[in-house]
Design a protein around this motif. Structure first.
Motif, short mmCIF file in Angstrom:
data_model
loop_
_atom_site.label_atom_id
_atom_site.label_comp_id
_atom_site.label_asym_id
_atom_site.label_seq_id
_atom_site.Cartn_x
_atom_site.Cartn_y
_atom_site.Cartn_z
N TYR A 95 0.83 -1.20 0.00
CA TYR A 95 0.00 0.00 0.00
C TYR A 95 0.87 1.25 0.00
N GLU B 73 -3.59 3.41 -1.26
CA GLU B 73 -4.09 2.55 -2.33
C GLU B 73 -3.20 1.33 -2.49
N GLU B 74 -3.79 0.23 -2.94
CA GLU B 74 -3.04 -0.98 -3.20
C GLU B 74 -2.21 -0.78 -4.45
N GLN C 261 -4.85 1.19 4.01
CA GLN C 261 -3.84 2.07 4.58
C GLN C 261 -4.52 3.37 4.99
N SER D 263 -1.45 0.51 8.59
CA SER D 263 -2.15 -0.37 7.66
C SER D 263 -2.80 -1.53 8.40
#
Lengths: 114, 108
Positions: free
Chosen positions: A49, A53-54, A68, A74
């Protein structure tokens, strides 16, 4: 300066349950990666992350999800737990800097699924 | 699928002996890292090698990155009981790929 911290340290769940693991990155780090380490094996990358965002994802099913927060901490969530999910879950933080990312690992959360 | 294979998987030696651990892959990595992990703890970074052919020394530990950036070795001179642990290599691609690990035991 605190390093990477993870909670809880140990956890026991039963099949079908859901679990949430938490990670606080090292001060100054903005990127968090999660790994699964089965007994006697090397860590396997789950996802990373950055900016909430991934950014990257390894070969793990959708039962594994994450989040996150604005403070860069996270969470890793695993739904519908299977016996095979028993492992040490490691969080690593880094500072995204070009292509070289030095990762610092936390002590891990040991999950046992019965 | 393991992109990085380490050998040997297990190693038990007497204090004072030398040893080499190998990390091999058919893939090219932009960098390669070596970690040591002790029971109940996360891996601790020992070194990062970036350039093909690069050699780095950390006291009694010598790390080498292959010319083609596909493999690496870790050599320990005069091993000590404090060197005991799980040694992991990790190659950087679009993510970090960890090796299978080498469990080292140094007997006093």
């Amino acid at each position: 300066d605190a390093g990477v911290t993870q909670s809880p340290t140990h956890l026991i769940k039963t099949r079908g349950q859901q679990v949430t693991l938490r990670c606080s990155p090292k001060s100054g780090h903005d990127t968090v990666s999660w790994y699964q380490q089965a007994l006697g094996q090397g860590p396997q990358f789950i996802f990373q992350y950055y900016e909430e965002e991934e950014r990257q994802r390894g070969n793990f099913p959708d039962r594994f999800s994450g989040h996150q927060f604005p403070n860069y901490s996270s969470e890793l969530n695993v739904n519908a737990l299977l016996l095979g999910d028993s492992a040490l879950y490691l969080c690593a933080s880094s500072r995204l800097a070009g292509y070289q990312e030095t990762q610092y690992f936390g002590p891990g959360t040991r999950l046992l699924v019965l | 699928t393991q992109l990085l294979e380490q050998s040997p998987q297990f190693l038990s030696i007497q204090e004072g002996e030398n040893l080499t651990v190998y990390c091999n892959s058919s893939s090219v990595f932009s960098s390669l890292q070596w970690y040591r992990q002790e029971p109940g703890e996360g891996p601790v970074l020992l070194v990062t090698v970036v350039t093909g052919g690069e050699v780095k020394k950390l006291k009694r530990l010598t790390f080498q990155f292959g010319d083609a950036r596909k493999d690496s070795s870790l050599h320990i001179t005069a091993a000590q009981p404090g060197d005991t642990g799980l040694y992991l290599c990790a190659g950087e691609g679009n993510q970090f790929y960890f090796g299978t690990g080498t469990s080292l035991t140094v007997i006093p």
